[in-house]
Design a protein around this motif. Structure first.
Motif, PDB file in Angstrom:
ATOM      1  N   GLY A  38      38.050  -7.338  28.495  1.00  0.00           N
ATOM      2  CA  GLY A  38      39.092  -7.228  27.476  1.00  0.00           C
ATOM      3  C   GLY A  38      39.367  -5.771  27.158  1.00  0.00           C
ATOM      4  O   GLY A  38      38.750  -4.862  27.713  1.00  0.00           O
ATOM      5  N   GLY A  39      40.292  -5.548  26.242  1.00  0.00           N
ATOM      6  CA  GLY A  39      40.637  -4.174  25.924  1.00  0.00           C
ATOM      7  C   GLY A  39      41.247  -4.040  24.555  1.00  0.00           C
ATOM      8  O   GLY A  39      41.304  -4.989  23.775  1.00  0.00           O
ATOM      9  N   ALA A  40      41.711  -2.826  24.273  1.00  0.00           N
ATOM     10  CA  ALA A  40      42.315  -2.490  22.991  1.00  0.00           C
ATOM     11  C   ALA A  40      43.799  -2.197  23.182  1.00  0.00           C
ATOM     12  O   ALA A  40      44.196  -1.617  24.195  1.00  0.00           O
ATOM     13  N   SER A  41      44.612  -2.615  22.205  1.00  0.00           N
ATOM     14  CA  SER A  41      46.058  -2.374  22.222  1.00  0.00           C
ATOM     15  C   SER A  41      46.487  -1.812  20.881  1.00  0.00           C
ATOM     16  O   SER A  41      45.964  -2.219  19.836  1.00  0.00           O
ATOM     17  N   LEU A  42      47.451  -0.893  20.929  1.00  0.00           N
ATOM     18  CA  LEU A  42      47.985  -0.294  19.703  1.00  0.00           C
ATOM     19  C   LEU A  42      49.166  -1.095  19.195  1.00  0.00           C
ATOM     20  O   LEU A  42      50.030  -1.509  19.975  1.00  0.00           O
ATOM     21  N   GLY A  43      49.198  -1.286  17.887  1.00  0.00           N
ATOM     22  CA  GLY A  43      50.353  -1.906  17.254  1.00  0.00           C
ATOM     23  C   GLY A  43      51.256  -0.845  16.668  1.00  0.00           C
ATOM     24  O   GLY A  43      50.807   0.275  16.387  1.00  0.00           O
ATOM     25  N   ALA A  47      47.710   0.195  13.543  1.00  0.00           N
ATOM     26  CA  ALA A  47      46.456  -0.517  13.772  1.00  0.00           C
ATOM     27  C   ALA A  47      46.189  -0.612  15.266  1.00  0.00           C
ATOM     28  O   ALA A  47      47.097  -0.516  16.086  1.00  0.00           O
ATOM     29  N   VAL A  48      44.923  -0.783  15.607  1.00  0.00           N
ATOM     30  CA  VAL A  48      44.503  -1.019  16.982  1.00  0.00           C
ATOM     31  C   VAL A  48      43.759  -2.355  16.985  1.00  0.00           C
ATOM     32  O   VAL A  48      43.018  -2.664  16.050  1.00  0.00           O
ATOM     33  N   TYR A  49      43.983  -3.147  18.024  1.00  0.00           N
ATOM     34  CA  TYR A  49      43.409  -4.486  18.116  1.00  0.00           C
ATOM     35  C   TYR A  49      42.569  -4.566  19.378  1.00  0.00           C
ATOM     36  O   TYR A  49      43.029  -4.202  20.457  1.00  0.00           O
ATOM     37  N   GLY A  50      41.345  -5.053  19.228  1.00  0.00           N
ATOM     38  CA  GLY A  50      40.443  -5.169  20.358  1.00  0.00           C
ATOM     39  C   GLY A  50      39.978  -6.596  20.546  1.00  0.00           C
ATOM     40  O   GLY A  50      39.634  -7.279  19.578  1.00  0.00           O
ATOM     41  N   CYS A  51      39.987  -7.053  21.791  1.00  0.00           N
ATOM     42  CA  CYS A  51      39.562  -8.408  22.128  1.00  0.00           C
ATOM     43  C   CYS A  51      38.424  -8.286  23.135  1.00  0.00           C
ATOM     44  O   CYS A  51      38.594  -7.678  24.196  1.00  0.00           O
ATOM     45  N   SER A  52      37.258  -8.822  22.780  1.00  0.00           N
ATOM     46  CA  SER A  52      36.085  -8.650  23.628  1.00  0.00           C
ATOM     47  C   SER A  52      35.163  -9.856  23.515  1.00  0.00           C
ATOM     48  O   SER A  52      35.446 -10.805  22.793  1.00  0.00           O
TER      49      SER A  52
END
Length: 146
Positions: A38-43, A47-52
């Protein structure tokens, strides 16, 4: 100018591009020998969102994932949710049906490792509050994969 990224254990970093200065690092607090693709994405909302994956998860069937929203400025945790399957994908941020503002969409699902009966879903969360907006649970895939 900075860059944000996530490591294989779910830790999210923000570093300066001019000299590599670490501005903040937020480890996945429940990662105990975990691994994720998974990884991190910028909104667009700061905010930054991480799925792991977390705990002892390596993305296999029967383990869980985690989705986190962090403040881009300082890395403060905005919200966190356990997911029903591992998370080996990057969050997508945008507008979806059922949400009045920005949403975070993730695709939890297991790696096709040993065994069969793989589970996967699509989940949409409110980007500000982390509230679950909707979930689609896919059909169980009986495997094996080709």
């Amino acid at each position: 100018d900075t860059v944000v990224f996530m490591d294989f254990g779910g830790g999210i970093y923000r570093i300066g591009l001019h000299n590599g200065t670490l501005l903040w690092h937020v480890p996945e607090s429940e990662c105990q020998d975990c691994f994720t693709d998974g990884g991190a994405s910028l909104g667009p909302n700061g905010a930054v969102y991480g799925c792991s994956n977390f705990r002892n998860g390596h993305g296999g069937e029967g383990t869980q994932g985690v989705l986190r929203g962090l403040n881009l400025r300082d890395g403060q945790l905005l919200w966190k949710h356990a997911l029903p399957q591992p998370c080996n994908s990057y969050p997508a941020i945008g507008h979806v049906q059922g949400g009045s503002g920005l949403s975070v969409v993730v695709l939890p699902g297991s790696f096709p490792m040993n065994g069969s009966n793989f589970h996967g879903s699509v989940m949409a969360f409110d980007a500000e509050s982390g509230e679950l907006l909707w979930k689609y649970q896919g059909k169980v895939w009986p495997g094996p994969l080709a």
